[in-house]
Design a protein around this motif. Structure first.
Motif, PDB file in Angstrom:
ATOM      1  N   ALA A   2       0.825  -1.104   0.036  1.00 16.20           N
ATOM      2  CA  ALA A   2       0.010   0.153   0.098  1.00 16.20           C
ATOM      3  C   ALA A   2       0.994   1.357   0.060  1.00 16.20           C
ATOM      4  O   ALA A   2       0.584   2.269  -0.597  1.00 16.20           O
ATOM      5  CB  ALA A   2      -0.994   0.103   1.214  1.00 16.20           C
ATOM      6  N   THR A   3       1.835   1.335   0.607  1.00 25.47           N
ATOM      7  CA  THR A   3       2.887   2.615   0.846  1.00 25.47           C
ATOM      8  C   THR A   3       3.601   2.673  -0.569  1.00 25.47           C
ATOM      9  O   THR A   3       3.714   3.843  -0.848  1.00 25.47           O
ATOM     10  CB  THR A   3       3.697   2.213   2.116  1.00 25.47           C
ATOM     11  OG1 THR A   3       3.184   1.709   2.933  1.00 25.47           O
ATOM     12  CG2 THR A   3       4.738   3.346   1.938  1.00 25.47           C
TER      13      THR A   3
ATOM     14  N   THR B 130      10.799   6.935  10.978  1.00 23.52           N
ATOM     15  CA  THR B 130       9.579   7.879  10.248  1.00 23.52           C
ATOM     16  C   THR B 130       8.728   7.227   9.210  1.00 23.52           C
ATOM     17  O   THR B 130       7.621   7.249   9.045  1.00 23.52           O
ATOM     18  CB  THR B 130      10.248   9.069   9.614  1.00 23.52           C
ATOM     19  OG1 THR B 130      11.091   9.879  10.556  1.00 23.52           O
ATOM     20  CG2 THR B 130       9.421   9.969   9.033  1.00 23.52           C
ATOM     21  N   ARG B 131       9.430   6.162   8.580  1.00 21.34           N
ATOM     22  CA  ARG B 131       8.774   5.608   7.190  1.00 21.34           C
ATOM     23  C   ARG B 131       9.172   4.182   7.345  1.00 21.34           C
ATOM     24  O   ARG B 131       9.022   3.688   6.248  1.00 21.34           O
ATOM     25  CB  ARG B 131       9.093   6.368   6.096  1.00 21.34           C
ATOM     26  CG  ARG B 131       8.492   7.677   5.871  1.00 21.34           C
ATOM     27  CD  ARG B 131       8.770   8.525   4.749  1.00 21.34           C
ATOM     28  NE  ARG B 131       8.342   9.812   4.632  1.00 21.34           N
ATOM     29  CZ  ARG B 131       8.286  10.467   3.643  1.00 21.34           C
ATOM     30  NH1 ARG B 131       8.850  10.070   2.517  1.00 21.34           N
ATOM     31  NH2 ARG B 131       8.031  11.813   3.700  1.00 21.34           N
TER      32      ARG B 131
ATOM     33  N   LEU C  43       5.916   6.645  11.772  1.00 18.85           N
ATOM     34  CA  LEU C  43       5.887   7.252  13.145  1.00 18.85           C
ATOM     35  C   LEU C  43       5.650   8.930  12.949  1.00 18.85           C
ATOM     36  O   LEU C  43       4.571   9.236  13.582  1.00 18.85           O
ATOM     37  CB  LEU C  43       7.027   7.022  13.985  1.00 18.85           C
ATOM     38  CG  LEU C  43       7.058   7.582  15.447  1.00 18.85           C
ATOM     39  CD1 LEU C  43       6.123   6.936  16.270  1.00 18.85           C
ATOM     40  CD2 LEU C  43       8.597   7.580  15.949  1.00 18.85           C
ATOM     41  N   MET C  44       6.244   9.505  12.533  1.00 15.37           N
ATOM     42  CA  MET C  44       6.198  10.921  12.332  1.00 15.37           C
ATOM     43  C   MET C  44       5.213  11.497  11.498  1.00 15.37           C
ATOM     44  O   MET C  44       4.692  12.426  11.847  1.00 15.37           O
ATOM     45  CB  MET C  44       7.562  11.680  11.940  1.00 15.37           C
ATOM     46  CG  MET C  44       8.708  11.031  13.006  1.00 15.37           C
ATOM     47  SD  MET C  44       8.132  11.171  14.958  1.00 15.37           S
ATOM     48  CE  MET C  44       8.047  13.000  15.241  1.00 15.37           C
TER      49      MET C  44
ATOM     50  N   PRO D  29       8.872   6.330   0.093  1.00 14.31           N
ATOM     51  CA  PRO D  29       7.811   6.271   1.346  1.00 14.31           C
ATOM     52  C   PRO D  29       7.917   5.321   2.145  1.00 14.31           C
ATOM     53  O   PRO D  29       7.390   5.270   3.378  1.00 14.31           O
ATOM     54  CB  PRO D  29       6.372   6.364   0.347  1.00 14.31           C
ATOM     55  CG  PRO D  29       7.128   5.711  -1.088  1.00 14.31           C
ATOM     56  CD  PRO D  29       8.533   6.282  -1.348  1.00 14.31           C
ATOM     57  N   TRP D  30       8.441   3.990   1.818  1.00 10.85           N
ATOM     58  CA  TRP D  30       8.879   3.150   2.549  1.00 10.85           C
ATOM     59  C   TRP D  30      10.197   3.091   2.809  1.00 10.85           C
ATOM     60  O   TRP D  30      11.176   2.690   1.846  1.00 10.85           O
ATOM     61  CB  TRP D  30       8.170   1.720   2.322  1.00 10.85           C
ATOM     62  CG  TRP D  30       8.819   0.540   2.949  1.00 10.85           C
ATOM     63  CD1 TRP D  30       9.499  -0.399   2.796  1.00 10.85           C
ATOM     64  CD2 TRP D  30       7.971   0.336   4.321  1.00 10.85           C
ATOM     65  NE1 TRP D  30       9.674  -1.207   3.779  1.00 10.85           N
ATOM     66  CE2 TRP D  30       8.589  -0.844   4.793  1.00 10.85           C
ATOM     67  CE3 TRP D  30       6.828   0.778   4.975  1.00 10.85           C
ATOM     68  CZ2 TRP D  30       8.353  -1.539   5.932  1.00 10.85           C
ATOM     69  CZ3 TRP D  30       6.542   0.120   6.447  1.00 10.85           C
ATOM     70  CH2 TRP D  30       7.346  -0.934   6.731  1.00 10.85           C
ATOM     71  N   ASP D  31      10.906   3.475   4.081  1.00 10.67           N
ATOM     72  CA  ASP D  31      12.185   3.598   4.161  1.00 10.67           C
ATOM     73  C   ASP D  31      12.702   2.524   5.355  1.00 10.67           C
ATOM     74  O   ASP D  31      12.427   3.212   6.543  1.00 10.67           O
ATOM     75  CB  ASP D  31      12.685   4.928   4.316  1.00 10.67           C
ATOM     76  CG  ASP D  31      14.298   5.108   4.552  1.00 10.67           C
ATOM     77  OD1 ASP D  31      14.851   3.986   4.506  1.00 10.67           O
ATOM     78  OD2 ASP D  31      14.628   6.354   4.482  1.00 10.67           O
TER      79      ASP D  31
END
Length: 427
Positions: free
Chosen positions: A25-26, A49-50, A398-399, A42-44
């Protein structure tokens, strides 16, 4: 109301529980996005954060240890060969997620021992960089001392891990911020930041800035100095440095028709002559910048050093914000870093520590609004607007993503049991 919030938390957990579905989805609209000529995934997996570490933090808080372990294992795999870049990036993200996932003293003991070693190495490197700036008499940088990348965030990890010998080195380094420096012939406080690509937010910042954000500025060092003092970890000059920072924060409040506030940062020209220029605008209401998180920091300092006037100054600014029309709060998303979830969490914290100051009804209203804005058609219930790229993204982290929103909503119902907010220096 509480049942509605609990239902949203449960729904978010359901949507975030399957790692493969979350990744799909990400990245559905691409594995990389362009933001101001920077290619950002976007997915890290290397960041809280991601990445999967954020989901490990969430499911640790929710008590779903198997799911948390799965996400933590993915963070381990993604972190091989990484370095520490503060408590939220690289090996630091893994270290933070692991310490929060460790419910019992022996959980992940071997891995945490190794990660502690890497965090200690990074802390000592940051200490050496800060020492070099003091020796040269030049300004420091936010990445050396702040919460996101620097000594304040790494030091909070060391405090949680009871690595007190190295923590004292960190505290001594932060105490050195009390030493003023001279920029362009003007004496400025030792927490003045040099001009970098990140601090050059306008041409007037060519000589650097002072920064009021908890994420990147003076409140971060003050928070760590105060929390360590309360925990009994103390070094020479700590109380004096903390007092200098707290008094300075109180002095540098601005005031308008709604009351006191803090701006985000100031350039040298305004700092040198406060009456010469246009009064700066309030920072947006958030964790990273603005009155709510600064007030939390001043609460820590007031508790540590028995200065209730600092707490009163912070409360005054926070309550001034609440009296301001919400259209002026500057909040444009629902996320934890600088969105409504962060504001919900800070109002919830203050309602618990200052129950007679009117924060509870505001938290109730924000929680109700977040419930109302839940979008069943969005993969994670909430979407994040990236203003620079003008993109709307589905993020689980998270952020900026759903994990942070879920944590704030869960904390609205019950105080956190994993102290996940310590990673943000809110506890």
């Amino acid at each position: 109301m509480t049942s509605d919030v609990a239902g949203i938390v449960a729904e978010l957990a359901d949507r975030l529980r399957d790692p493969e579905a979350v990744i799909a989805a990400t990245t559905a609209n691409g594995e990389v996005i362009d933001v101001a000529d920077l290619r950002c995934p976007p997915w890290d997996p290397s960041t809280l954060t991601r990445g999967p570490g954020a989901l490990a933090v969430l499911f640790s808080e929710l008590g779903e240890r198997e799911v948390a372990h799965d996400y933590l294992q993915r963070t381990v795999e993604a972190s091989r060969g990484s370095t520490v870049s503060g408590p939220l990036e690289g090996l630091g993200a893994l270290a933070t997620a692991t310490r929060l996932a460790a419910h019992e003293p022996g959980d992940y003991a071997g891995m945490l021992e190794r990660l502690d070693g890497r965090m200690i190495e990074h802390a000592r490197w940051l200490v050496s960089v800060q020492a070099a700036t003091r020796q040269a008499g030049v300004p420091t940088c936010s990445g050396v001392v702040d919460v996101v990348s620097g000594l304040s965030g790494v030091g909070r990890y060391l405090l949680a891990r009871e690595r007190y010998d190295v923590l004292r080195e960190v505290l001594t380094s932060l105490v050195s911020l009390r030493e003023p420096v001279v920029v362009n012939g003007i004496q400025v406080p030792g927490w003045w930041f040099d001009a970098t690509e990140k601090t050059m937010v306008g041409p007037e910042f060519a000589q650097g800035q002072v920064n009021f954000g908890l994420a990147h500025g003076t409140p971060g060092p003050l928070a760590l100095l105060s929390l360590a003092w309360t925990a009994g970890v103390r070094v020479d000059g700590q109380a004096e440095a903390a007092a200098a920072m707290a008094d300075w924060l109180v002095e540098w409040r601005e005031k308008d028709a709604w009351g006191h506030y803090w701006t985000a940062y100031l350039p040298l020209g305004y700092y040198a002559d406060r009456d010469a220029g246009v009064t700066p605008q309030p920072a947006r209401a958030s964790w990273c910048y603005g009155a709510p998180a600064i007030a939390r920091t001043l609460d820590f300092a007031a508790t540590a050093f028995n200065r209730p006037d600092w707490s009163a100054a912070g409360l005054d600014a926070f309550q001034s914000l609440l009296s301001r029309p919400r259209a002026q709060w500057g909040i444009t998303d629902d996320a934890l870093c600088h969105g409504w979830a962060g504001m919900l969490y800070l109002c919830t914290l203050f309602d618990r520590t200052h129950p007679d100051e009117g924060f509870g009804p505001v938290a109730d209203e924000i929680a109700a609004d977040l419930v109302e804005r839940f979008d069943p058609a969005a993969p994670f219930g909430y979407r994040y607007h990236q203003p620079i790229a003008n993109l709307t993204l589905d993020l689980p982290g998270l952020m900026e993503g759903a994990a942070g929103i879920a944590l704030a909503l869960a904390a609205y119902l019950n105080p956190p049991r994993t102290a996940w907010d310590s990673a943000l220096l809110l506890s």
